[in-house]
Design an enzyme around this catalytic site. Structure first.
Site, PDB file in Angstrom:
ATOM      1  N   ARG A 119      10.175  -9.852  -0.007  1.00  0.00           N
ATOM      2  CA  ARG A 119      10.688  -9.689   1.354  1.00  0.00           C
ATOM      3  C   ARG A 119      11.920 -10.564   1.523  1.00  0.00           C
ATOM      4  NH1 ARG A 119       5.559  -9.112   5.404  1.00  0.00           N
ATOM      5  NH2 ARG A 119       4.618  -7.410   4.243  1.00  0.00           N
TER       6      ARG A 119
ATOM      7  N   ARG B 113       6.456 -19.179   3.750  1.00  0.00           N
ATOM      8  CA  ARG B 113       7.310 -17.998   3.955  1.00  0.00           C
ATOM      9  C   ARG B 113       8.263 -17.881   2.779  1.00  0.00           C
ATOM     10  NH1 ARG B 113       7.925 -14.689   7.962  1.00  0.00           N
ATOM     11  NH2 ARG B 113       6.859 -16.010   9.465  1.00  0.00           N
TER      12      ARG B 113
ATOM     13  N   GLU C 100      -3.936  -6.917  -1.426  1.00  0.00           N
ATOM     14  CA  GLU C 100      -4.023  -5.765  -0.526  1.00  0.00           C
ATOM     15  C   GLU C 100      -5.436  -5.189  -0.611  1.00  0.00           C
ATOM     16  OE1 GLU C 100      -1.522  -4.413   1.381  1.00  0.00           O
ATOM     17  OE2 GLU C 100      -2.467  -2.525   1.975  1.00  0.00           O
TER      18      GLU C 100
ATOM     19  N   GLU D  88      -0.096 -17.166  10.476  1.00  0.00           N
ATOM     20  CA  GLU D  88      -0.815 -15.935  10.124  1.00  0.00           C
ATOM     21  C   GLU D  88      -1.091 -15.960   8.629  1.00  0.00           C
ATOM     22  OE1 GLU D  88       1.171 -12.101  10.852  1.00  0.00           O
ATOM     23  OE2 GLU D  88      -0.020 -11.288   9.203  1.00  0.00           O
TER      24      GLU D  88
ATOM     25  N   CYS E 230      -6.158  -0.951   6.086  1.00  0.00           N
ATOM     26  CA  CYS E 230      -5.760  -1.862   5.033  1.00  0.00           C
ATOM     27  C   CYS E 230      -5.531  -3.261   5.581  1.00  0.00           C
ATOM     28  CB  CYS E 230      -4.526  -1.358   4.288  1.00  0.00           C
ATOM     29  SG  CYS E 230      -3.002  -1.537   5.188  1.00  0.00           S
TER      30      CYS E 230
ATOM     31  N   ARG F 243       0.055 -18.178   1.715  1.00  0.00           N
ATOM     32  CA  ARG F 243      -0.385 -18.521   3.077  1.00  0.00           C
ATOM     33  C   ARG F 243      -1.770 -19.180   3.067  1.00  0.00           C
ATOM     34  NH1 ARG F 243       2.535 -15.188   7.331  1.00  0.00           N
ATOM     35  NH2 ARG F 243       4.640 -15.454   6.528  1.00  0.00           N
TER      36      ARG F 243
ATOM     37  N   CYS G 159       0.770  -1.247   0.000  1.00  0.00           N
ATOM     38  CA  CYS G 159       0.000   0.000   0.000  1.00  0.00           C
ATOM     39  C   CYS G 159       0.804   1.303   0.000  1.00  0.00           C
ATOM     40  CB  CYS G 159      -1.080   0.003   1.070  1.00  0.00           C
ATOM     41  SG  CYS G 159      -0.459  -0.005   2.750  1.00  0.00           S
TER      42      CYS G 159
ATOM     43  N   ASP H 187      -5.059 -10.180  13.253  1.00  0.00           N
ATOM     44  CA  ASP H 187      -4.486 -11.234  12.412  1.00  0.00           C
ATOM     45  C   ASP H 187      -5.449 -12.404  12.347  1.00  0.00           C
ATOM     46  OD1 ASP H 187      -2.108  -9.933  11.992  1.00  0.00           O
ATOM     47  OD2 ASP H 187      -0.881 -11.271  13.237  1.00  0.00           O
TER      48      ASP H 187
ATOM     49  N   GLU I  69      13.409 -12.728   3.613  1.00  0.00           N
ATOM     50  CA  GLU I  69      13.100 -13.491   4.829  1.00  0.00           C
ATOM     51  C   GLU I  69      14.374 -14.165   5.305  1.00  0.00           C
ATOM     52  OE1 GLU I  69      10.388 -13.395   6.476  1.00  0.00           O
ATOM     53  OE2 GLU I  69       8.783 -12.818   5.100  1.00  0.00           O
TER      54      GLU I  69
ATOM     55  N   ASN J   7      -4.065 -10.173   7.639  1.00  0.00           N
ATOM     56  CA  ASN J   7      -4.336  -9.210   8.706  1.00  0.00           C
ATOM     57  C   ASN J   7      -5.249  -8.120   8.178  1.00  0.00           C
ATOM     58  OD1 ASN J   7      -2.794  -7.416   7.232  1.00  0.00           O
ATOM     59  ND2 ASN J   7      -0.977  -7.697   8.491  1.00  0.00           N
TER      60      ASN J   7
HETATM   61  P1  ATP Z   1       4.997 -12.965   9.661  1.00  0.00           P
HETATM   62  O1  ATP Z   1       4.999 -12.424  11.039  1.00  0.00           O
HETATM   63  O2  ATP Z   1       4.428 -14.337   9.536  1.00  0.00           O
HETATM   64  O3  ATP Z   1       6.313 -12.792   8.962  1.00  0.00           O
HETATM   65  P2  ATP Z   1       4.134 -10.474   8.772  1.00  0.00           P
HETATM   66  O4  ATP Z   1       3.675  -9.872  10.031  1.00  0.00           O
HETATM   67  O5  ATP Z   1       5.486 -10.155   8.273  1.00  0.00           O
HETATM   68  O6  ATP Z   1       3.973 -12.059   8.844  1.00  0.00           O
HETATM   69  P3  ATP Z   1       2.478  -8.722   7.340  1.00  0.00           P
HETATM   70  O7  ATP Z   1       3.564  -7.785   7.062  1.00  0.00           O
HETATM   71  O8  ATP Z   1       1.520  -8.409   8.395  1.00  0.00           O
HETATM   72  O9  ATP Z   1       3.083 -10.164   7.635  1.00  0.00           O
HETATM   73  O10 ATP Z   1       1.752  -9.029   5.945  1.00  0.00           O
HETATM   74  C1  ATP Z   1       0.437  -9.488   5.885  1.00  0.00           C
HETATM   75  C2  ATP Z   1       0.292 -10.782   5.162  1.00  0.00           C
HETATM   76  O11 ATP Z   1       1.225 -10.963   4.114  1.00  0.00           O
HETATM   77  C3  ATP Z   1       0.468 -11.984   6.044  1.00  0.00           C
HETATM   78  O12 ATP Z   1      -0.690 -12.232   6.770  1.00  0.00           O
HETATM   79  C4  ATP Z   1       0.711 -13.070   5.017  1.00  0.00           C
HETATM   80  O13 ATP Z   1      -0.507 -13.487   4.446  1.00  0.00           O
HETATM   81  C5  ATP Z   1       1.486 -12.344   3.953  1.00  0.00           C
HETATM   82  N1  ATP Z   1       2.937 -12.596   4.073  1.00  0.00           N
HETATM   83  C6  ATP Z   1       3.838 -11.854   4.749  1.00  0.00           C
HETATM   84  N2  ATP Z   1       5.075 -12.331   4.595  1.00  0.00           N
HETATM   85  C7  ATP Z   1       4.961 -13.423   3.791  1.00  0.00           C
HETATM   86  C8  ATP Z   1       5.888 -14.360   3.240  1.00  0.00           C
HETATM   87  N3  ATP Z   1       7.192 -14.243   3.474  1.00  0.00           N
HETATM   88  N4  ATP Z   1       5.410 -15.349   2.454  1.00  0.00           N
HETATM   89  C9  ATP Z   1       4.109 -15.444   2.190  1.00  0.00           C
HETATM   90  N5  ATP Z   1       3.185 -14.608   2.671  1.00  0.00           N
HETATM   91  C10 ATP Z   1       3.588 -13.602   3.456  1.00  0.00           C
HETATM   92 ZN    ZN Z   2      -1.436  -1.936   3.551  1.00  0.00          ZN
HETATM   93 MG    MG Z   3       7.276 -11.083   8.345  1.00  0.00          MG
END
Ligand code: ATP
Ligand code: ZN
Ligand code: MG
Length: 514
Positions: free
Chosen positions: A343, A354, A362, A444, A473, A480, A313, A426, A345, A447
């Protein structure tokens, strides 16, 4: 708080000696006025002298006006006096020495340094903790104007409190649970999907190829989102850019939390020149050796200009930046799944839940506080129906630390008036292969947040008639959703819920390898 400042102004020419009386008077009055306007503390311009094109001033203050603020004000008053009468202009100022001493709530666990600070010294006196901050004399004038000194002082406290309490404790409070659901497998869903050739790892870390089979499932989920959520609530699809330059992450405050546990972006660089000649040597090298000279290549590219979409966003907001929204256009409700999110990770290799390249949905809304609250609740209710009824998942909702507090540097700045409604929920799914409901970690999958004024403020967005603007948002990835689904339901379509099956005409047969 104690301050001691020696500052040097540069002048366009020497000051005539007859100006000295006036300058002396200006300083005297400035000190007196400052002293009068406060009922405690002490403010003094202790010394000043001028030589050739330099004007040196020494200021000390105790629990009174900060000398750097005084300098900014004096600059105006001085130029008025010496500019008009003596045709001497002020060119700028530089700190010779600036020391700030302040009491600390706690003493640091270990010493640290800060940018734009020459020296940090911690000491104790009468059982109290103090810090002596010596500002780097090279600090630029416009940083001082824009509040860097204040932020340096605040940052010292923030870093100490982080040393004591660690990265913020994740707040987590379960607010709803679907109840137990029948699951059809206790296998690791990533392995199930890999063995069935639905997904395949690439050479690159945490990146996957999504076969036609799994893509069909993602497409089914899209249609479900449209039918159950976006269509009934009047959301429109749009395409948000996926390359994000620094100006956006500065405004969204993501930049401040960079690699601090919550914002781990992929960086984007540019070629220093796009001239074919500039890269000819590299091209020749690759042609001859069939390898990439990455070190050499690194010399030919810029510093990062930003990164790849991390949370979808933020770049949306540059659309509205600096604009005033017509009342009739509110609320704005949009969703985006036009491209992947990236990301970094860190840690070991992960499963499909992940990934470094993820496909996220979004959901974004903007309106008056009432509208934002109402839409937030509606979206939450619809998501619950999708997860619980359509996908028949065992899920729960939990109130958690809002992502923007995790992803930016600020940990405990929550507006108390907004506190009750502003926040993040979440959705978490049970993953049978990980163990018991009680002890295992749930996944998760989505959210949803009501964010309050943060984004409209950060991007200077206003509304007609001065309506206060709030936004909200939510995000969730197909990776996931599908990992959770397969983890509970398995690969056999016969065990999949009827409402979901309605969205799948024919699942493409996986390609078989010999
Ligand atoms: P986590 O704590 O599990 O890393 P996050 O808090 O980083 O998640 P947010 O930034 O809140 O995740 O993003 C919202 C959504 O994006 C998550 O609920 C999930 O569906 C998705 N998401 C985030 N990171 C990943 C990833 N590395 N792979 C797949 N989906 C992801
Ligand atoms: Zn957002
Ligand atoms: Mg994360």
């Amino acid at each position: 708080m104690k301050h001691y400042l020696e500052v040097q102004f540069t002048l366009s020419g020497p000051l005539p000696s007859e100006s000295k009386g006036e300058i002396e008077e200006l300083f005297k009055q400035f000190s007196e006025k400052t002293q009068e306007s406060r009922d405690k503390g002490e403010f003094k311009i202790t010394e000043w002298k001028t030589k050739e094109t330099k004007l040196d001033i020494t200021i000390s203050s105790v629990d009174s006006l900060s000398p750097h603020v005084a300098v900014l004000r004096l600059r105006k008053q001085l130029s008025a006096v010496i500019g008009k009468k003596y045709r001497v202009g002020l060119r700028g100022f530089a700190f010779i020495k600036y020391i700030i001493e302040t009491e600390l709530e706690e003493k640091p666990v270990k010493e640290f340094t800060l940018p734009l600070v020459k020296n940090l010294e911690f000491f104790e006196e009468k059982g109290k903790s103090f810090v002596k901050i010596e500002i780097d004399p090279e600090i630029e004038e416009d940083f001082v104007e824009k509040g860097a000194i204040e932020r340096i002082i605040r940052r010292v406290g923030e870093k100490i409190s982080k040393q004591h309490y660690g990265a913020k404790k994740e707040h987590h409070q379960i607010s709803w649970y679907s109840g137990e659901k029948k699951h059809h497998t206790e296998e690791n869903p990533t392995q199930l999907m890999q063995n069935a050739n639905w997904i395949q790892r690439t050479n690159y870390r945490n990146q996957w190829i999504l076969s036609p089979t799994i893509t069909a499932l993602a497409e089914a989920l899209k249609q479900i989102m449209i039918d159950y959520l976006y269509e009934p609530l009047g959301f429109n699809q749009m395409m948000i850019p996926k390359l994000v330059d620094w100006s956006i992450w500065l405004r969204s405050e993501h930049a401040e939390g960079i690699y601090q546990g919550g914002f781990e972006p992929y960086f984007v660089v540019q070629p220093k020149s796009a001239d074919p000649e500039y890269f000819e040597e590299i091209a020749d090298y690759i042609t001859i050796t069939k390898t990439i000279p990455t070190e050499k290549l690194a010399e030919k590219v810029s510093a990062p200009i930003g990164g790849l979409s991390y949370a979808q966003c933020p770049p949306f907001w540059s659309w509205l930046q600096g604009k005033t929204l017509a009342k009739e256009s509110l609320p704005i409700k949009i969703f985006d799944w036009s491209g992947p999110t990236y990301r970094y990770e860190s840690g070991s290799a992960y499963g499909f839940e992940r990934v470094d390249e993820l496909h996220r949905i979004e959901t974004l809304f903007i309106g008056s506080p009432e509208q934002a609250k109402e839409i937030g609740i509606q979206v939450k209710d619809k998501l619950r129906i999708i997860f619980e009824e359509v996908l028949d998942l065992e899920v729960r909702e939990a109130k958690v630390t809002p992502w923007w507090l995790q992803q930016s540097a600020h940990e405990d700045e929550m507006d108390t008036a907004e506190d009750l409604v502003v926040g993040t929920i979440d959705y978490e799914a049970y993953m049978p292969y990980r163990g018991s409901r009680k002890e295992s970690e749930w996944l998760e999958i989505q959210n949803i947040s009501i964010i309050g004024q943060k984004y409209p403020k950060g991007f200077s967005v206003k509304a007609e008639g001065n309506i206060e603007l709030w936004s909200g948002c939510g995000g969730g990835s197909f990776e996931r959703f599908l990992t959770a689904f397969i983890s509970q339901k398995g690969l056999d379509k016969n065990n999949w819920p009827e409402k979901f099956m309605k969205y799948i005409d024919k699942l493409p047969e996986p390609v078989k390898f010999h």
